[in-house]
Design an enzyme around this catalytic site. Sequence first.
Site, PDB file in Angstrom:
ATOM      1  N   GLY A  11      -7.759  -2.629  -3.076  1.00 25.30           N
ATOM      2  CA  GLY A  11      -7.312  -1.421  -1.939  1.00 25.30           C
ATOM      3  C   GLY A  11      -7.849  -0.452  -3.045  1.00 25.30           C
ATOM      4  O   GLY A  11      -7.243   0.947  -2.892  1.00 25.30           O
ATOM      5  N   ALA A  12      -9.087  -0.294  -3.730  1.00 20.85           N
ATOM      6  CA  ALA A  12      -9.339   0.540  -4.555  1.00 20.85           C
ATOM      7  C   ALA A  12      -9.909   1.802  -4.139  1.00 20.85           C
ATOM      8  O   ALA A  12     -10.082   2.843  -4.723  1.00 20.85           O
ATOM      9  CB  ALA A  12     -10.398   0.101  -5.664  1.00 20.85           C
ATOM     10  N   ALA A  13     -10.053   1.878  -2.938  1.00 24.92           N
ATOM     11  CA  ALA A  13     -10.728   3.043  -2.416  1.00 24.92           C
ATOM     12  C   ALA A  13      -9.625   3.846  -1.554  1.00 24.92           C
ATOM     13  O   ALA A  13      -9.789   4.848  -0.696  1.00 24.92           O
ATOM     14  CB  ALA A  13     -11.767   2.772  -1.267  1.00 24.92           C
ATOM     15  N   GLN A  15      -5.517   5.399  -0.896  1.00 25.25           N
ATOM     16  CA  GLN A  15      -4.789   6.825  -1.783  1.00 25.25           C
ATOM     17  C   GLN A  15      -4.218   6.223  -2.974  1.00 25.25           C
ATOM     18  O   GLN A  15      -4.412   7.155  -3.740  1.00 25.25           O
ATOM     19  CB  GLN A  15      -3.620   6.851  -0.795  1.00 25.25           C
ATOM     20  CG  GLN A  15      -3.590   7.658   0.422  1.00 25.25           C
ATOM     21  CD  GLN A  15      -2.376   8.277   0.683  1.00 25.25           C
ATOM     22  OE1 GLN A  15      -1.939   9.615   0.156  1.00 25.25           O
ATOM     23  NE2 GLN A  15      -1.299   7.565   1.391  1.00 25.25           N
ATOM     24  N   ARG A  98       8.544  -7.315  11.599  1.00 25.24           N
ATOM     25  CA  ARG A  98       8.479  -7.692  10.323  1.00 25.24           C
ATOM     26  C   ARG A  98       7.375  -8.822  10.316  1.00 25.24           C
ATOM     27  O   ARG A  98       6.899  -9.267   9.336  1.00 25.24           O
ATOM     28  CB  ARG A  98       9.573  -7.807   9.758  1.00 25.24           C
ATOM     29  CG  ARG A  98       9.799  -8.249   8.008  1.00 25.24           C
ATOM     30  CD  ARG A  98      10.698  -7.725   7.440  1.00 25.24           C
ATOM     31  NE  ARG A  98      11.881  -8.690   8.044  1.00 25.24           N
ATOM     32  CZ  ARG A  98      13.113  -8.811   7.416  1.00 25.24           C
ATOM     33  NH1 ARG A  98      13.472  -7.994   6.754  1.00 25.24           N
ATOM     34  NH2 ARG A  98      14.195  -9.666   8.042  1.00 25.24           N
ATOM     35  N   ASN A 105      -0.140 -10.055   6.168  1.00 29.06           N
ATOM     36  CA  ASN A 105      -0.170  -9.734   4.442  1.00 29.06           C
ATOM     37  C   ASN A 105      -0.439 -11.311   4.117  1.00 29.06           C
ATOM     38  O   ASN A 105      -0.964 -11.357   3.018  1.00 29.06           O
ATOM     39  CB  ASN A 105       0.841  -8.945   4.011  1.00 29.06           C
ATOM     40  CG  ASN A 105       0.679  -7.607   4.167  1.00 29.06           C
ATOM     41  OD1 ASN A 105      -0.284  -7.073   3.723  1.00 29.06           O
ATOM     42  ND2 ASN A 105       1.490  -6.941   4.912  1.00 29.06           N
ATOM     43  N   ASP A 159      10.994   2.875  -7.457  1.00 26.36           N
ATOM     44  CA  ASP A 159      12.502   3.149  -7.140  1.00 26.36           C
ATOM     45  C   ASP A 159      13.194   3.357  -8.499  1.00 26.36           C
ATOM     46  O   ASP A 159      14.116   4.520  -8.506  1.00 26.36           O
ATOM     47  CB  ASP A 159      12.854   2.057  -6.518  1.00 26.36           C
ATOM     48  CG  ASP A 159      11.963   1.520  -5.243  1.00 26.36           C
ATOM     49  OD1 ASP A 159      11.862   2.230  -4.434  1.00 26.36           O
ATOM     50  OD2 ASP A 159      11.282   0.538  -5.483  1.00 26.36           O
ATOM     51  N   ARG A 162      12.808   7.165  -9.442  1.00 26.03           N
ATOM     52  CA  ARG A 162      13.345   8.118  -8.414  1.00 26.03           C
ATOM     53  C   ARG A 162      14.811   8.074  -8.867  1.00 26.03           C
ATOM     54  O   ARG A 162      15.560   9.217  -8.880  1.00 26.03           O
ATOM     55  CB  ARG A 162      13.116   7.470  -7.175  1.00 26.03           C
ATOM     56  CG  ARG A 162      11.899   7.555  -6.419  1.00 26.03           C
ATOM     57  CD  ARG A 162      11.403   6.864  -5.201  1.00 26.03           C
ATOM     58  NE  ARG A 162      10.347   7.130  -4.603  1.00 26.03           N
ATOM     59  CZ  ARG A 162       9.703   6.323  -3.636  1.00 26.03           C
ATOM     60  NH1 ARG A 162      10.492   5.102  -3.184  1.00 26.03           N
ATOM     61  NH2 ARG A 162       8.656   6.734  -3.136  1.00 26.03           N
ATOM     62  N   HIS A 187      11.845  -4.061  -2.865  1.00 22.36           N
ATOM     63  CA  HIS A 187      11.384  -2.708  -2.615  1.00 22.36           C
ATOM     64  C   HIS A 187      11.617  -2.455  -1.221  1.00 22.36           C
ATOM     65  O   HIS A 187      10.404  -2.497  -0.460  1.00 22.36           O
ATOM     66  CB  HIS A 187       9.994  -2.573  -3.329  1.00 22.36           C
ATOM     67  CG  HIS A 187       9.277  -1.415  -2.848  1.00 22.36           C
ATOM     68  ND1 HIS A 187       9.866  -0.219  -3.320  1.00 22.36           N
ATOM     69  CD2 HIS A 187       8.436  -0.963  -1.961  1.00 22.36           C
ATOM     70  CE1 HIS A 187       9.194   0.687  -3.111  1.00 22.36           C
ATOM     71  NE2 HIS A 187       8.515   0.466  -1.877  1.00 22.36           N
TER      72      HIS A 187
HETATM   73  P1  NAI Z   1      -4.049   3.230   1.923  1.00 22.15           P
HETATM   74  O1  NAI Z   1      -4.131   2.559   3.285  1.00 22.15           O
HETATM   75  O2  NAI Z   1      -4.592   4.587   1.379  1.00 22.15           O
HETATM   76  O3  NAI Z   1      -5.084   2.118   1.048  1.00 22.15           O
HETATM   77  C1  NAI Z   1      -5.074   0.688   1.089  1.00 22.15           C
HETATM   78  C2  NAI Z   1      -6.416   0.222   0.855  1.00 22.15           C
HETATM   79  O4  NAI Z   1      -6.357  -0.964   0.819  1.00 22.15           O
HETATM   80  C3  NAI Z   1      -7.340   0.662   1.939  1.00 22.15           C
HETATM   81  O5  NAI Z   1      -8.638   1.120   1.356  1.00 22.15           O
HETATM   82  C4  NAI Z   1      -7.837  -0.773   2.495  1.00 22.15           C
HETATM   83  O6  NAI Z   1      -9.139  -0.856   2.773  1.00 22.15           O
HETATM   84  C5  NAI Z   1      -7.468  -1.548   1.204  1.00 22.15           C
HETATM   85  N1  NAI Z   1      -7.310  -3.279   1.587  1.00 22.15           N
HETATM   86  C6  NAI Z   1      -6.932  -3.662   2.733  1.00 22.15           C
HETATM   87  N2  NAI Z   1      -6.891  -4.814   2.765  1.00 22.15           N
HETATM   88  C7  NAI Z   1      -7.523  -5.297   1.805  1.00 22.15           C
HETATM   89  C8  NAI Z   1      -7.867  -6.467   1.152  1.00 22.15           C
HETATM   90  N3  NAI Z   1      -7.635  -7.634   1.836  1.00 22.15           N
HETATM   91  N4  NAI Z   1      -8.474  -6.426   0.003  1.00 22.15           N
HETATM   92  C9  NAI Z   1      -8.771  -5.378  -0.627  1.00 22.15           C
HETATM   93  N5  NAI Z   1      -8.408  -4.208  -0.153  1.00 22.15           N
HETATM   94  C10 NAI Z   1      -7.740  -3.924   0.918  1.00 22.15           C
HETATM   95  O7  NAI Z   1      -2.585   2.780   1.132  1.00 22.15           O
HETATM   96  P2  NAI Z   1      -2.194   3.239  -0.015  1.00 22.15           P
HETATM   97  O8  NAI Z   1      -1.462   4.720   0.336  1.00 22.15           O
HETATM   98  O9  NAI Z   1      -3.021   3.297  -1.258  1.00 22.15           O
HETATM   99  O10 NAI Z   1      -0.748   2.264  -0.312  1.00 22.15           O
HETATM  100  C11 NAI Z   1      -1.152   0.868  -0.452  1.00 22.15           C
HETATM  101  C12 NAI Z   1       0.040   0.016  -0.306  1.00 22.15           C
HETATM  102  O11 NAI Z   1       0.852   0.359  -1.283  1.00 22.15           O
HETATM  103  C13 NAI Z   1       0.575  -0.082   1.019  1.00 22.15           C
HETATM  104  O12 NAI Z   1       1.074  -1.211   1.358  1.00 22.15           O
HETATM  105  C14 NAI Z   1       2.013   0.915   0.684  1.00 22.15           C
HETATM  106  O13 NAI Z   1       2.910   0.666   1.615  1.00 22.15           O
HETATM  107  C15 NAI Z   1       2.197   0.274  -0.782  1.00 22.15           C
HETATM  108  N6  NAI Z   1       3.131   1.036  -1.529  1.00 22.15           N
HETATM  109  C16 NAI Z   1       4.113   0.502  -2.383  1.00 22.15           C
HETATM  110  C17 NAI Z   1       4.970   1.144  -3.059  1.00 22.15           C
HETATM  111  C18 NAI Z   1       5.979   0.530  -3.806  1.00 22.15           C
HETATM  112  O14 NAI Z   1       6.694   1.080  -4.695  1.00 22.15           O
HETATM  113  N7  NAI Z   1       5.835  -0.790  -3.971  1.00 22.15           N
HETATM  114  C19 NAI Z   1       5.013   2.950  -3.164  1.00 22.15           C
HETATM  115  C20 NAI Z   1       3.980   3.122  -2.138  1.00 22.15           C
HETATM  116  C21 NAI Z   1       3.163   2.484  -1.298  1.00 22.15           C
END
Ligand code: NAI
Length: 327
Positions: A11-13, A15, A98, A105, A159, A162, A187
């Site tokens: 998910g390197a591209a 946020q 869910r 996933n 968490d 936080r 989480h």
């Molecule tokens: P985002 O949507 O900005 O980025 C996710 C990226 O993953 C996208 O660029 C997408 O193309 C890529 N992606 C999707 N499927 C993929 C695959 N099979 N292989 C490789 N890349 C793939 O989301 P963001 O904000 O970066 O969040 C990522 C995840 O982290 C989300 O599931 C979010 O809910 C989770 N998260 C977890 C936290 C924690 O404390 N555990 C806290 C905040 C977010």
Amino acid sequence: MKTPVRVAVTGAAGQIGYALLFRIAAGDMLGKDQPVILHLLEITPALPALQGVVMELNDCAFPLLHGIVATDDANVAFKDVDFALLVGSRPRGPGMERKDLLEINGGIFAPQGKALNAHAKRHVKVLVVGNPANTNALIAQANAPDLDPKCFTAMVRLDHNRALSLLAEKTGTHTTGIRKVTVWGNHSSTQYPDLHHASVDGKPALALVDQAWYEKDFIPVVQQRGAAIIKARGASSAASAASAAIDHMRTWVMGTAEGDWVSMSIPSEGSYGIAPGLIFGYPVTCKDGKYTIVQGLAINEFSRARIAATEKELREERAGVEHLLGR
Ligand code: NAI
């Protein structure tokens, strides 16, 4: 100069990826003397955006960045990696059950587990950030039978951080004076941030705050903080999530401070009565690249009920993905 290590980020591209990669390349995760080669995995449609990130990484001329592999093939991304941060996932969307979320996933984390099994270094340290993180980690682990199950962890460090911040604010102190906070379980909003063993500048935390604040403010605010950030920012936490991922990996590698512990979601072997195999948030100490659950903590009725609630949720999630666990 040390030999470079290989760090995969999925998910390197996205946020979090954008907030994470530059800090890894700057040495925040593994130290200012540890060169890294970044392995970046994205889905095919995101490869052009990923190329932009690669250009920016190169434009930083980081002294510690010794190479970048950018790909949409997990077998390439995980080849010989020492670390894997699994960030890319499909978060829950409006109206999504869910069951659907876990299914989608499963389609990501089962193949990634297989690719790690086939290609990663045998000592690989895996951190799952993508939600539902604990169960995604379980799926990846179950699909990597040749790796030590302890290679797989999920993130509750955000968490944990936080909780530190909120307690410091309430007590008019600084997070650095706080010790032994625990986030138990999933989480998710069932997680249990526990202050029963915590101290603030050497004094028991729960003697400094009233029980009503602990129960009615602290616990729900930590549990709901992710949703509050989405509401305020219109997007989920990214920089703080990336920072917590860096903290998680750094502590795992470099160890916990004397007299303190951190929270990590790790495979249960039954400690504190948790069903074996669940990836569960525990208090852990780290030393020499290994984590150990803090044993023997007194758990009162209040804590016991909350730990049981988050464990129940994780057991239900596991039941929902049983067909992806290869047993
Ligand atoms: P985002 O949507 O900005 O980025 C996710 C990226 O993953 C996208 O660029 C997408 O193309 C890529 N992606 C999707 N499927 C993929 C695959 N099979 N292989 C490789 N890349 C793939 O989301 P963001 O904000 O970066 O969040 C990522 C995840 O982290 C989300 O599931 C979010 O809910 C989770 N998260 C977890 C936290 C924690 O404390 N555990 C806290 C905040 C977010």
